[in-house]
Scaffold this active site. Structure first.
Site, PDB file in Angstrom:
ATOM      1  N   GLY A 141       0.822  -1.213   0.000  1.00 31.83           N
ATOM      2  CA  GLY A 141       0.000   0.000   0.000  1.00 31.83           C
ATOM      3  C   GLY A 141       0.856   1.263   0.000  1.00 31.83           C
ATOM      4  O   GLY A 141       2.095   1.197  -0.061  1.00 31.83           O
ATOM      5  N   ALA A 189      -1.649  -2.911   7.632  1.00 29.39           N
ATOM      6  CA  ALA A 189      -2.879  -3.104   6.840  1.00 29.39           C
ATOM      7  C   ALA A 189      -4.025  -2.349   7.498  1.00 29.39           C
ATOM      8  O   ALA A 189      -4.164  -2.365   8.725  1.00 29.39           O
ATOM      9  CB  ALA A 189      -3.215  -4.590   6.748  1.00 29.39           C
ATOM     10  N   PHE A 215     -15.114  13.193  12.743  1.00 29.95           N
ATOM     11  CA  PHE A 215     -16.490  13.106  12.258  1.00 29.95           C
ATOM     12  C   PHE A 215     -16.557  12.009  11.189  1.00 29.95           C
ATOM     13  O   PHE A 215     -15.776  12.002  10.246  1.00 29.95           O
ATOM     14  CB  PHE A 215     -16.886  14.454  11.647  1.00 29.95           C
ATOM     15  CG  PHE A 215     -18.348  14.569  11.302  1.00 29.95           C
ATOM     16  CD1 PHE A 215     -19.236  15.186  12.178  1.00 29.95           C
ATOM     17  CD2 PHE A 215     -18.838  14.073  10.101  1.00 29.95           C
ATOM     18  CE1 PHE A 215     -20.583  15.306  11.862  1.00 29.95           C
ATOM     19  CE2 PHE A 215     -20.186  14.185   9.780  1.00 29.95           C
ATOM     20  CZ  PHE A 215     -21.059  14.798  10.661  1.00 29.95           C
ATOM     21  N   GLY A 216     -17.485  11.071  11.355  1.00 28.04           N
ATOM     22  CA  GLY A 216     -17.649  10.011  10.349  1.00 28.04           C
ATOM     23  C   GLY A 216     -16.746   8.815  10.550  1.00 28.04           C
ATOM     24  O   GLY A 216     -16.699   7.926   9.691  1.00 28.04           O
ATOM     25  N   TYR A 229     -13.380   3.597  12.764  1.00 24.83           N
ATOM     26  CA  TYR A 229     -11.928   3.699  12.528  1.00 24.83           C
ATOM     27  C   TYR A 229     -11.211   4.242  13.776  1.00 24.83           C
ATOM     28  O   TYR A 229     -10.179   3.717  14.185  1.00 24.83           O
ATOM     29  CB  TYR A 229     -11.718   4.613  11.324  1.00 24.83           C
ATOM     30  CG  TYR A 229     -10.299   4.771  10.831  1.00 24.83           C
ATOM     31  CD1 TYR A 229      -9.715   3.825   9.999  1.00 24.83           C
ATOM     32  CD2 TYR A 229      -9.549   5.906  11.154  1.00 24.83           C
ATOM     33  CE1 TYR A 229      -8.422   3.998   9.503  1.00 24.83           C
ATOM     34  CE2 TYR A 229      -8.259   6.075  10.670  1.00 24.83           C
ATOM     35  CZ  TYR A 229      -7.701   5.131   9.844  1.00 24.83           C
ATOM     36  OH  TYR A 229      -6.421   5.308   9.357  1.00 24.83           O
ATOM     37  N   GLY A 252      -0.677  11.573  10.582  1.00 23.92           N
ATOM     38  CA  GLY A 252      -1.759  12.492  10.240  1.00 23.92           C
ATOM     39  C   GLY A 252      -2.258  12.134   8.850  1.00 23.92           C
ATOM     40  O   GLY A 252      -2.230  10.966   8.460  1.00 23.92           O
ATOM     41  N   TYR A 253      -2.710  13.120   8.089  1.00 24.10           N
ATOM     42  CA  TYR A 253      -3.235  12.856   6.735  1.00 24.10           C
ATOM     43  C   TYR A 253      -2.064  12.752   5.750  1.00 24.10           C
ATOM     44  O   TYR A 253      -1.341  13.718   5.532  1.00 24.10           O
ATOM     45  CB  TYR A 253      -4.221  13.950   6.334  1.00 24.10           C
ATOM     46  CG  TYR A 253      -5.563  13.772   7.021  1.00 24.10           C
ATOM     47  CD1 TYR A 253      -6.640  13.203   6.356  1.00 24.10           C
ATOM     48  CD2 TYR A 253      -5.743  14.137   8.354  1.00 24.10           C
ATOM     49  CE1 TYR A 253      -7.870  13.007   6.994  1.00 24.10           C
ATOM     50  CE2 TYR A 253      -6.958  13.951   9.006  1.00 24.10           C
ATOM     51  CZ  TYR A 253      -8.014  13.386   8.316  1.00 24.10           C
ATOM     52  OH  TYR A 253      -9.219  13.195   8.952  1.00 24.10           O
TER      53      TYR A 253
END
Ligand code: CAA
Ligand code: NAP
Length: 249
Positions: A15, A92, A151-152, A156, A187-188
């Site tokens: 990945g 993973a 949020f959402g 996860y 982070g992102y």
């Protein structure tokens, strides 16, 4: 100086983040093995060829981290081909982002199973060998959203937060046996997982990152390799944030 005979297994190794973890461990001289889903074998073979052309000799094994039996078979296969696993990176993971009001049991279970049960399923296969040999490095890839919530992402965030409890408890069990266990909380990071979000939401999120950009997969690879170094034996039970300042604990 690292012992180059050591065997490193990276789940989700093909990945976005996994690839850079594999490359950094290979640069450390480890025998690196990337674990991927059987359904992705064709893509994984192409990935392996690309790594080889870039100078990285990385082996492949098949696993479904949601299945204990699959992890058991994978670990046995690795032991027969290469020897016992000395370094494990549990990388993973999946997302199924949706507010809890709309979340179904499949979306909850898939995320908990792939991101958290997997850590038990894989680590359980290697802990005995590491303990017997007196050396082990385990790094669990968590997330900033396991630290701060998002949020959402009730599913996860719950799974990624759960990794911290696992990490700290196993760190205690491994402390006198040469086995360190740590968490890296990215982070992102610019991978398919983040690119799957809508452009609008992604831009909003980037606007909240103090450093002002997405992270690069190699920035996670560096942190993981540091924790896996032979000389990092005094770092255990820690959570390393690599998040551009998005969350400071
Ligand atoms: N905070 C507060 N309210 C919010 C909000 C937010 N961040 N986002 C949406 N809302 C509100 C909307 O304004 C709307 O309000 P009204 O009902 O009053 O109009 C309501 O929530 C919409 O709710 P829905 O359930 O209809 O939400 P949606 O379908 O529009 O979108 C979502 C839900 C898909 C989860 C979307 O919000 C989203 O993609 N969020 C980002 C999640 C995220 O960060 N994922 C990270 C993926 S990458 C990753 O996970 C890697 C890592 O570890 C960092
Ligand atoms: P990615 O490119 O989608 O990589 C995830 C990998 O996990 C893929 O190789 C995927 O294989 C594999 N995988 C999924 N389910 C599996 C299963 N059941 N068995 C075996 N392998 C499975 O995403 P990424 O961004 O590199 O994420 C890697 C890790 O970092 C994840 O744990 C993620 O939660 C975490 N993380 C990512 C970010 C980010 O911003 N990108 C931030 C924080 C944490 P397939 O491709 O074959 O499905």
């Amino acid at each position: 100086m690292n012992d180059t005979r050591k065997i490193a297994l990276v789940t989700g190794g093909t990945g976005g983040i996994g690839t850079e973890i594999c490359r950094h461990l290979a640069r450390q001289g480890r025998q690196v093995i990337a674990a991927h889903l059987a359904a992705e074998s064709e893509q994984a073979a192409a990935w392996q060829k690309k790594q080889c052309e870039a100078g990285f000799d990385i082996a492949l094994v098949v696993v479904d981290v949601t299945s204990f039996e699959s992890c058991e078979a994978m670990a046995k296969g690795v032991e027969e081909r290469f020897g016992g696993i000395d370094i494990l990176v549990n990388c993973a993971g999946i997302t199924r982002d949706v507010t809890l009001r709309k979340m179904d049991t499949e979306q909850w279970s898939a995320v908990l199973s792939t991101n958290l049960d997997s850590v038990f399923n894989v680590t359980r296969q290697v802990i005995e060998g590491m303990t017997e040999r007196g050396f082990g490095r385990i790094v669990n890839i968590s997330s900033v959203n396991g630290q701060k919530g998002q949020f959402g992402q009730t599913n996860y965030a719950a799974a990624k937060a759960g990794m911290h409890g696992f990490t700290k408890s196993l760190a205690l069990e491994g402390a006198r046996k040469g086995v360190t266990v740590n968490t890296v909380s990215p982070g992102y990071i610019a991978t398919e997982m983040v690119m799957a979000m809508s452009e609008e939401i992604r831009s909003q999120i980037i606007g909240t990152v103090p450093i002002g950009r997405l992270g690069k997969p190699e920035e996670i690879g560096r942190a993981v390799a540091f924790l896996c170094d032979d000389d990092s034996g005094y770092i255990t039970g820690a959570d390393f944030s690599v998040n551009g300042g998005l969350y400071m604990s």
